[in-house]
Every structure is written in structure tokens, then in C-alpha cells.
Design an enzyme around this catalytic site. Structure first.
Site, PDB file in Angstrom:
ATOM      1  N   LYS A 232      19.784  25.961  50.683  1.00 25.60           N
ATOM      2  CA  LYS A 232      18.531  25.733  51.815  1.00 25.60           C
ATOM      3  C   LYS A 232      19.117  26.397  53.196  1.00 25.60           C
ATOM      4  O   LYS A 232      18.299  27.169  53.746  1.00 25.60           O
ATOM      5  CB  LYS A 232      18.248  24.176  51.978  1.00 25.60           C
ATOM      6  CG  LYS A 232      17.941  23.754  50.743  1.00 25.60           C
ATOM      7  CD  LYS A 232      17.278  22.110  50.995  1.00 25.60           C
ATOM      8  CE  LYS A 232      18.657  21.348  51.265  1.00 25.60           C
ATOM      9  NZ  LYS A 232      19.596  20.955  50.123  1.00 25.60           N
TER      10      LYS A 232
ATOM     11  N   ARG B 195      32.137  25.401  49.199  1.00 22.58           N
ATOM     12  CA  ARG B 195      31.722  25.603  50.598  1.00 22.58           C
ATOM     13  C   ARG B 195      32.806  24.609  51.442  1.00 22.58           C
ATOM     14  O   ARG B 195      33.231  24.761  52.574  1.00 22.58           O
ATOM     15  CB  ARG B 195      30.308  25.057  50.777  1.00 22.58           C
ATOM     16  CG  ARG B 195      29.969  25.098  52.189  1.00 22.58           C
ATOM     17  CD  ARG B 195      28.272  24.531  52.132  1.00 22.58           C
ATOM     18  NE  ARG B 195      28.029  23.196  51.817  1.00 22.58           N
ATOM     19  CZ  ARG B 195      26.748  22.640  51.463  1.00 22.58           C
ATOM     20  NH1 ARG B 195      25.807  23.609  51.703  1.00 22.58           N
ATOM     21  NH2 ARG B 195      26.650  21.437  51.129  1.00 22.58           N
TER      22      ARG B 195
ATOM     23  N   ARG C 281      33.438  20.099  56.019  1.00 22.62           N
ATOM     24  CA  ARG C 281      32.709  19.045  55.938  1.00 22.62           C
ATOM     25  C   ARG C 281      33.391  18.148  54.716  1.00 22.62           C
ATOM     26  O   ARG C 281      33.410  18.526  53.619  1.00 22.62           O
ATOM     27  CB  ARG C 281      31.302  19.290  55.218  1.00 22.62           C
ATOM     28  CG  ARG C 281      30.367  20.011  56.261  1.00 22.62           C
ATOM     29  CD  ARG C 281      29.213  20.368  55.657  1.00 22.62           C
ATOM     30  NE  ARG C 281      28.496  19.262  54.906  1.00 22.62           N
ATOM     31  CZ  ARG C 281      27.048  19.339  54.511  1.00 22.62           C
ATOM     32  NH1 ARG C 281      26.456  20.478  54.756  1.00 22.62           N
ATOM     33  NH2 ARG C 281      26.622  18.466  53.605  1.00 22.62           N
TER      34      ARG C 281
ATOM     35  N   ARG D 193      25.616  12.218  46.176  1.00 26.36           N
ATOM     36  CA  ARG D 193      24.785  12.901  46.757  1.00 26.36           C
ATOM     37  C   ARG D 193      23.586  13.504  45.689  1.00 26.36           C
ATOM     38  O   ARG D 193      22.366  13.414  45.721  1.00 26.36           O
ATOM     39  CB  ARG D 193      25.172  14.222  47.509  1.00 26.36           C
ATOM     40  CG  ARG D 193      25.882  13.715  48.993  1.00 26.36           C
ATOM     41  CD  ARG D 193      26.814  14.702  49.679  1.00 26.36           C
ATOM     42  NE  ARG D 193      26.297  16.010  49.753  1.00 26.36           N
ATOM     43  CZ  ARG D 193      27.001  16.984  50.136  1.00 26.36           C
ATOM     44  NH1 ARG D 193      28.413  17.097  49.753  1.00 26.36           N
ATOM     45  NH2 ARG D 193      26.367  18.056  50.409  1.00 26.36           N
TER      46      ARG D 193
ATOM     47  N   ARG E   6      13.318  13.896  52.459  1.00 28.05           N
ATOM     48  CA  ARG E   6      14.283  13.609  51.235  1.00 28.05           C
ATOM     49  C   ARG E   6      13.549  12.246  50.286  1.00 28.05           C
ATOM     50  O   ARG E   6      14.442  12.092  49.543  1.00 28.05           O
ATOM     51  CB  ARG E   6      15.662  13.435  51.871  1.00 28.05           C
ATOM     52  CG  ARG E   6      16.354  14.535  51.692  1.00 28.05           C
ATOM     53  CD  ARG E   6      18.052  14.275  52.139  1.00 28.05           C
ATOM     54  NE  ARG E   6      18.885  15.183  51.507  1.00 28.05           N
ATOM     55  CZ  ARG E   6      19.418  16.001  52.187  1.00 28.05           C
ATOM     56  NH1 ARG E   6      19.253  16.455  53.261  1.00 28.05           N
ATOM     57  NH2 ARG E   6      20.573  16.964  51.520  1.00 28.05           N
TER      58      ARG E   6
HETATM   59  P1  ADP Z   1      23.509  18.769  51.618  1.00 32.21           P
HETATM   60  O1  ADP Z   1      21.798  19.006  51.544  1.00 32.21           O
HETATM   61  O2  ADP Z   1      24.188  19.774  51.228  1.00 32.21           O
HETATM   62  O3  ADP Z   1      23.561  17.374  50.925  1.00 32.21           O
HETATM   63  P2  ADP Z   1      22.876  18.187  54.518  1.00 32.21           P
HETATM   64  O4  ADP Z   1      23.254  18.799  55.551  1.00 32.21           O
HETATM   65  O5  ADP Z   1      21.437  18.284  54.356  1.00 32.21           O
HETATM   66  O6  ADP Z   1      23.624  18.595  53.266  1.00 32.21           O
HETATM   67  O7  ADP Z   1      22.873  16.436  54.492  1.00 32.21           O
HETATM   68  C1  ADP Z   1      24.147  15.962  54.632  1.00 32.21           C
HETATM   69  C2  ADP Z   1      23.867  14.455  54.562  1.00 32.21           C
HETATM   70  O8  ADP Z   1      23.251  13.843  55.720  1.00 32.21           O
HETATM   71  C3  ADP Z   1      23.127  13.803  53.357  1.00 32.21           C
HETATM   72  O9  ADP Z   1      24.153  13.551  52.239  1.00 32.21           O
HETATM   73  C4  ADP Z   1      22.592  12.453  53.988  1.00 32.21           C
HETATM   74  O10 ADP Z   1      23.514  11.426  54.208  1.00 32.21           O
HETATM   75  C5  ADP Z   1      22.382  12.856  55.472  1.00 32.21           C
HETATM   76  N1  ADP Z   1      20.762  13.491  55.322  1.00 32.21           N
HETATM   77  C6  ADP Z   1      20.310  14.601  55.854  1.00 32.21           C
HETATM   78  N2  ADP Z   1      19.182  14.616  55.889  1.00 32.21           N
HETATM   79  C7  ADP Z   1      18.766  13.459  55.489  1.00 32.21           C
HETATM   80  C8  ADP Z   1      17.337  12.971  55.387  1.00 32.21           C
HETATM   81  N3  ADP Z   1      16.494  13.617  55.513  1.00 32.21           N
HETATM   82  N4  ADP Z   1      17.263  11.555  54.808  1.00 32.21           N
HETATM   83  C9  ADP Z   1      18.451  10.837  54.876  1.00 32.21           C
HETATM   84  N5  ADP Z   1      19.741  11.289  55.060  1.00 32.21           N
HETATM   85  C10 ADP Z   1      19.857  12.462  55.300  1.00 32.21           C
END
Ligand code: ADP
Length: 187
Positions: free
Chosen positions: A14, A128, A134, A146, A89
């Protein structure tokens, strides 16, 4: 104005495709993960709260995330359009986003769903993690958490947006360039 959701499991690509869309279309990119990480690096209260969930591979609670997202949208408006990355999400987040946008006379125009099999996701995230710094990309249990959260709470959004005729499935195992040209052809 166009509002696009870039959708997919963790590691689906994404962020990579968002960057390319920003470059080509000058849309505003809003990644909830990036926003949480910014707060985390600045050690704000929100950052500390988000970290307690991110460290376990869990989603941050809806109320907090929705409020944050709406705040960011209002700050960045007016603009040509938004790319929502990592949001929504959950069904509640998607419903909140629909009603928030409609209050401003707008809507989600399309949802680009990057579809990648689970084994490939894990491989990509670990790769990554070797360079991104991270913490949540470097630990197998967090990564599995996740992906489990995605399957439990996020995957049902595909049907949610299909019902609205907005979901465009994209084979996320293609090359970065192939995926991007498919996106451009669609947009
Ligand atoms: P990835 O898509 O690789 O899991 P992100 O950077 O999008 O990585 O998200 C990292 C973390 O941030 C998620 O595992 C979650 O804990 C939190 N997070 C991100 N976006 C949301 C969301 N829309 N709702 C709840 N938690 C979120």
C-alpha cells in the site's frame, strides 16, 4: 475531488503504490500507521497509547483512530484528493469515514485492493524489517498477530465496498510497475 482507499493486508504494498500515486496525481497521502509512528517518535500521549497496541500487533481502538484521521483530513483540506492508506481497517472505521465525508459533501470513490497470499506477506514484511527499523516488522509473532487482525477485522471490508460497487481487486504479486500501470489505467 477524488478520495481513494488503498487497501490490503500488512505488507501488501500500500505504501509503495501510494508514493507513486502521490507523485503522479498530487493527491494527499494519509497513512494512519505513519501518523502513529510520528507520534511514537515524538513520545506524545497518543504515541504511547498506540505503541501499546502496535507492539502486540493489535489494532489501535477505533475511537482513537477515527478521531485522529478526521483531525488529519480537516488539517490537510482543501486538497486535490486523499489516498487513505491503512484506514479504514474495521467496519466501524469505514462507516465513520463514509459519514464524515458525506458531511463534507464527499465520498470514497474507489478502493484499490492489493491481493497477496499470506506466505508472501510474511516474507515481504521480514525483508522490510531488515532495513525499516520498524520493531513490528522484525518479530514473527507480531507479524502473525497483524495478519490475524487483518483476517478477523479488516478483510470483511472487501464485501463492504463490493456492495457499494467500489472495490477493485488488484493482483499484488505483480511487479511494482505492473501494479502501478493497472492502477493508472483504472483511475
Ligand atoms: P502495516 O499495514 O504494514 O501493518 P501500518 O503502518 O499501516 O502497517 O500499521 C502499523 C500499525 O499501526 C498496525 O499494526 C496498528 O497497530 C496501527 N494502525 C494503523 N492503522 C490503523 C487503523 N486504521 N486502526 C487501528 N490501528 C491502526
Amino acid at each position: 475531488m477524488s478520495n481513494i482507499v488503498i487497501f490490503g493486508a500488512p505488507g501488501a504494498g500500500k505504501g509503495t503504490q501510494s508514493e507513486k500515486m502521490v507523485e503522479k496525481y498530487a493527491y494527499t497521502h494519509l497513512s494512519t500507521g505513519d501518523i502513529f509512528r510520528k507520534h511514537l517518535s515524538q513520545n506524545t500521549e497518543l504515541g504511547k497509547l498506540a505503541k501499546s497496541y502496535m507492539d502486540k500487533g493489535e489494532l489501535v481502538p477505533d475511537a482513537v483512530t477515527i478521531q485522529l484521521l478526521e483531525h488529519e483530513v480537516l488539517q490537510k483540506k482543501p486538497c486535490k484528493g486523499f489516498i487513505f492508506d491503512g484506514f479504514p481497517r474495521t467496519i466501524s472505521q469505514a462507516e465513520a469515514l463514509d459519514s464524515f465525508l458525506s458531511k463534507h459533501g464527499e465520498q470514497i470513490d474507489c478502493v484499490l485492493g492489493l491481493e497477496v497470499p499470506e506466505e508472501e506477506l510474511v516474507k515481504r514484511i521480514l525483508l522490510r524489517g531488515a532495513t525499516s527499523g520498524r520493531a513490528d516488522d522484525q518479530n514473527g509473532a507480531i507479524i502473525q498477530g497483524r495478519i490475524a487482525e487483518y483476517n478477523k477485522k479488516t478483510a470483511s471490508l472487501i464485501a463492504f465496498y463490493q456492495k457499494q460497487n467500489k472495490y477493485k481487486a488488484i493482483d499484488g504479486t505483480q511487479s511494482v510497475e505492473q501494479i502501478f500501470s493497472e492502477i493508472c489505467a483504472y483511475l
